[in-house]
Design a protein around this motif. Structure first.
Motif, PDB file in Angstrom:
ATOM      1  N   VAL A  69      -5.218  -5.996 -41.321  1.00 23.47           N
ATOM      2  CA  VAL A  69      -4.007  -7.166 -41.811  1.00 23.47           C
ATOM      3  C   VAL A  69      -2.920  -6.376 -43.374  1.00 23.47           C
ATOM      4  O   VAL A  69      -1.519  -6.777 -43.574  1.00 23.47           O
ATOM      5  N   LYS A  70      -2.421  -5.051 -43.554  1.00 20.44           N
ATOM      6  CA  LYS A  70      -1.578  -4.081 -44.111  1.00 20.44           C
ATOM      7  C   LYS A  70      -1.457  -2.989 -43.857  1.00 20.44           C
ATOM      8  O   LYS A  70      -2.620  -2.623 -43.434  1.00 20.44           O
ATOM      9  N   LEU A  71      -0.456  -2.235 -43.839  1.00 21.05           N
ATOM     10  CA  LEU A  71       0.209  -1.048 -44.127  1.00 21.05           C
ATOM     11  C   LEU A  71       0.954  -0.663 -44.803  1.00 21.05           C
ATOM     12  O   LEU A  71       1.760  -1.132 -44.653  1.00 21.05           O
ATOM     13  N   GLU A  72       0.317   0.297 -45.738  1.00 15.25           N
ATOM     14  CA  GLU A  72       1.718   1.339 -46.561  1.00 15.25           C
ATOM     15  C   GLU A  72       1.492   3.046 -45.963  1.00 15.25           C
ATOM     16  O   GLU A  72       0.389   3.168 -45.367  1.00 15.25           O
TER      17      GLU A  72
ATOM     18  N   LYS B  49       2.139   9.367 -45.534  1.00 13.13           N
ATOM     19  CA  LYS B  49       0.570   8.876 -46.198  1.00 13.13           C
ATOM     20  C   LYS B  49       0.945   7.684 -46.201  1.00 13.13           C
ATOM     21  O   LYS B  49       1.586   7.140 -46.429  1.00 13.13           O
ATOM     22  N   ALA B  50      -0.244   6.927 -45.449  1.00 14.32           N
ATOM     23  CA  ALA B  50      -0.329   5.444 -44.886  1.00 14.32           C
ATOM     24  C   ALA B  50      -2.114   5.195 -45.479  1.00 14.32           C
ATOM     25  O   ALA B  50      -2.545   6.279 -45.621  1.00 14.32           O
TER      26      ALA B  50
ATOM     27  N   GLY C 186     -11.233  -6.635 -47.135  1.00 10.96           N
ATOM     28  CA  GLY C 186     -11.670  -5.351 -48.312  1.00 10.96           C
ATOM     29  C   GLY C 186     -11.211  -3.606 -48.191  1.00 10.96           C
ATOM     30  O   GLY C 186     -10.446  -3.385 -49.054  1.00 10.96           O
ATOM     31  N   ASP C 187     -11.837  -3.630 -46.844  1.00 13.62           N
ATOM     32  CA  ASP C 187     -11.606  -1.603 -47.013  1.00 13.62           C
ATOM     33  C   ASP C 187     -10.448  -1.525 -46.701  1.00 13.62           C
ATOM     34  O   ASP C 187      -9.374  -2.012 -45.869  1.00 13.62           O
ATOM     35  N   VAL C 188     -10.055  -0.381 -47.177  1.00 17.83           N
ATOM     36  CA  VAL C 188      -8.757   0.225 -47.225  1.00 17.83           C
ATOM     37  C   VAL C 188      -9.069   1.886 -46.478  1.00 17.83           C
ATOM     38  O   VAL C 188     -10.076   2.566 -47.122  1.00 17.83           O
ATOM     39  N   VAL C 189      -8.500   2.385 -45.775  1.00 17.06           N
ATOM     40  CA  VAL C 189      -8.946   3.937 -44.274  1.00 17.06           C
ATOM     41  C   VAL C 189      -7.187   4.685 -45.207  1.00 17.06           C
ATOM     42  O   VAL C 189      -6.276   4.375 -44.818  1.00 17.06           O
ATOM     43  N   ARG C 190      -7.680   5.533 -45.942  1.00 14.54           N
ATOM     44  CA  ARG C 190      -6.123   6.072 -46.868  1.00 14.54           C
ATOM     45  C   ARG C 190      -6.559   7.589 -46.022  1.00 14.54           C
ATOM     46  O   ARG C 190      -6.699   8.210 -45.757  1.00 14.54           O
ATOM     47  N   TRP C 191      -4.782   7.876 -44.506  1.00 15.04           N
ATOM     48  CA  TRP C 191      -5.141   8.594 -43.532  1.00 15.04           C
ATOM     49  C   TRP C 191      -3.555   9.493 -45.083  1.00 15.04           C
ATOM     50  O   TRP C 191      -2.364   9.651 -44.487  1.00 15.04           O
ATOM     51  N   ILE C 192      -4.071  10.208 -45.614  1.00 12.31           N
ATOM     52  CA  ILE C 192      -3.201  11.561 -46.453  1.00 12.31           C
ATOM     53  C   ILE C 192      -3.460  12.243 -46.963  1.00 12.31           C
ATOM     54  O   ILE C 192      -2.883  13.681 -47.127  1.00 12.31           O
TER      55      ILE C 192
ATOM     56  N   ALA D 130     -10.399  14.606 -41.433  1.00 10.92           N
ATOM     57  CA  ALA D 130     -11.176  13.282 -41.454  1.00 10.92           C
ATOM     58  C   ALA D 130      -9.961  12.862 -41.077  1.00 10.92           C
ATOM     59  O   ALA D 130      -9.848  11.865 -40.655  1.00 10.92           O
ATOM     60  N   HIS D 131      -9.089  12.347 -42.108  1.00 12.14           N
ATOM     61  CA  HIS D 131      -8.479  11.251 -41.690  1.00 12.14           C
ATOM     62  C   HIS D 131      -7.047  11.656 -42.552  1.00 12.14           C
ATOM     63  O   HIS D 131      -6.335  11.694 -43.502  1.00 12.14           O
ATOM     64  N   PRO D 132      -5.908  12.157 -41.630  1.00 18.03           N
ATOM     65  CA  PRO D 132      -4.782  13.210 -41.156  1.00 18.03           C
ATOM     66  C   PRO D 132      -3.730  11.774 -41.855  1.00 18.03           C
ATOM     67  O   PRO D 132      -3.825  11.000 -41.433  1.00 18.03           O
ATOM     68  N   ALA D 133      -2.764  12.799 -42.243  1.00 20.77           N
ATOM     69  CA  ALA D 133      -2.081  12.279 -42.933  1.00 20.77           C
ATOM     70  C   ALA D 133      -0.713  12.330 -41.437  1.00 20.77           C
ATOM     71  O   ALA D 133      -0.532  13.091 -40.844  1.00 20.77           O
ATOM     72  N   PRO D 134      -0.585  11.078 -41.175  1.00 20.73           N
ATOM     73  CA  PRO D 134       0.864  11.166 -39.691  1.00 20.73           C
ATOM     74  C   PRO D 134       2.056  12.052 -39.916  1.00 20.73           C
ATOM     75  O   PRO D 134       2.643  11.905 -41.296  1.00 20.73           O
ATOM     76  N   VAL D 135       1.940  13.051 -39.015  1.00 18.99           N
ATOM     77  CA  VAL D 135       2.726  14.157 -39.312  1.00 18.99           C
ATOM     78  C   VAL D 135       4.416  13.590 -38.265  1.00 18.99           C
ATOM     79  O   VAL D 135       3.962  14.059 -36.321  1.00 18.99           O
ATOM     80  N   LEU D 136       5.397  13.764 -38.729  1.00 25.35           N
ATOM     81  CA  LEU D 136       6.295  14.469 -37.958  1.00 25.35           C
ATOM     82  C   LEU D 136       7.010  15.749 -38.293  1.00 25.35           C
ATOM     83  O   LEU D 136       7.443  16.175 -39.025  1.00 25.35           O
ATOM     84  N   LYS D 137       7.137  16.483 -36.731  1.00 26.76           N
ATOM     85  CA  LYS D 137       6.908  17.336 -36.225  1.00 26.76           C
ATOM     86  C   LYS D 137       8.888  17.800 -36.695  1.00 26.76           C
ATOM     87  O   LYS D 137       9.466  17.214 -35.333  1.00 26.76           O
ATOM     88  N   LEU D 138       9.391  18.858 -37.400  1.00 28.78           N
ATOM     89  CA  LEU D 138      11.235  18.815 -36.504  1.00 28.78           C
ATOM     90  C   LEU D 138      11.299  20.314 -36.373  1.00 28.78           C
ATOM     91  O   LEU D 138      10.572  21.561 -36.553  1.00 28.78           O
TER      92      LEU D 138
END
Length: 251
Positions: free
Chosen positions: A60-63, A145-146, A153-159, A170-178
């Motif tokens: 229900v939420k994405l940061e 980092k997301a 109530g669970d929060v998964v930290r992709w950081i 285990a929980h990699p942050a999204p990465v944009l290659k340049l």
């Protein structure tokens, strides 16, 4: 007495097959940025792709936190029905020059919150589109980092950021290659910036094509995993057959 080793061999084979599937499965459930690469110095539109990996709860939420070591002067969100986007800005310690102008603040976080009745249900995914730029020319990647919040109530930290020579976290942050802009930085900026943010044009088509390529890659990996599993099980069955045949000939 010879049947005991055979049963053990079968158990080992099945365990190995299950391990392969278990290790391959989570790779398809990460929060990712698509397309996964863009030209340095240019502008681009990307989708933050969020799969729901919980069987009993909905997202229900994405940061999404933007890297402030390489601040982006222009950040815009594409309206998404059923979701409210909140953009937060932070003051920069040192102004940056963009097209001859001083920029003293930049977007540091975007939060999408689901409206009542909206969610990413189990087995579903959602894409959140953002236009970004100009991208830095002195970096080869940007990590976003997301945090993914579920309605229980669970929060998964992709950081977690991947380290060279180390297994993927285990929980990699999204990465944009340049990548280096083709034909020089000026050409790269002009080519990337031509479509307006949020419009359907060449950049949207490119993003869709990149997404299709990623999907094809995922399908190929899945088929590869299935092939490995089938091979392991087939080997086990063949060995069992030989053992049984040998046992029958000596009886």
């Amino acid at each position: 007495m010879r049947s005991l080793p055979a049963r053990r061999l079968a158990a080992v084979a099945l365990t190995a097959a299950a391990s392969v599937v278990a290790l391959a499965g989570p790779a398809f459930a990460h929060v990712t940025v698509n397309p996964g690469s863009a030209a340095q110095g240019g502008y681009t539109a990307v989708d933050f792709r969020v799969p729901n990996e919980n069987d009993t709860a909905s997202t229900v939420k994405l940061e999404v936190n933007l890297p402030m070591d390489h601040p982006l002067a222009s950040v815009r969100t594409l309206p998404l029905p059923g979701w409210t986007a909140n953009v937060e800005k932070s003051k920069l310690d040192k102004p940056i020059k963009v097209h001859g102008n001083d920029v003293t603040e930049a977007v540091s976080k975007i939060t999408w919150t689901a409206d009542a009745g909206t969610k990413i249900a189990p087995g579903q995914f959602q894409e959140f589109r953002v236009s970004l730029g100009p991208l830095p020319t002195d970096a080869d990647s940007m990590a976003f980092k997301a945090l993914q919040t579920y309605d229980n109530g669970d929060v998964v930290r992709w950081i977690d950021e991947a380290q060279a020579g180390q297994p993927e976290p285990a929980h990699p942050a999204p990465v944009l290659k340049l990548t280096k802009a083709a034909g020089g930085d000026d050409h790269g900026v002009a080519a990337s910036a031509s479509p307006a943010a949020g419009t359907h044009g060449d950049s949207s088509d490119h993003a869709a094509a990149a997404g299709d390529t990623k999907s094809s890659d995922s399908t190929a990996r899945t088929l590869g995993v299935v092939g490995i599993v089938v091979g392991v099980i087939g080997t086990a069955v063949g060995v069992l057959g030989l053992r049984r045949k040998g046992s029958g000939s000596t009886s």
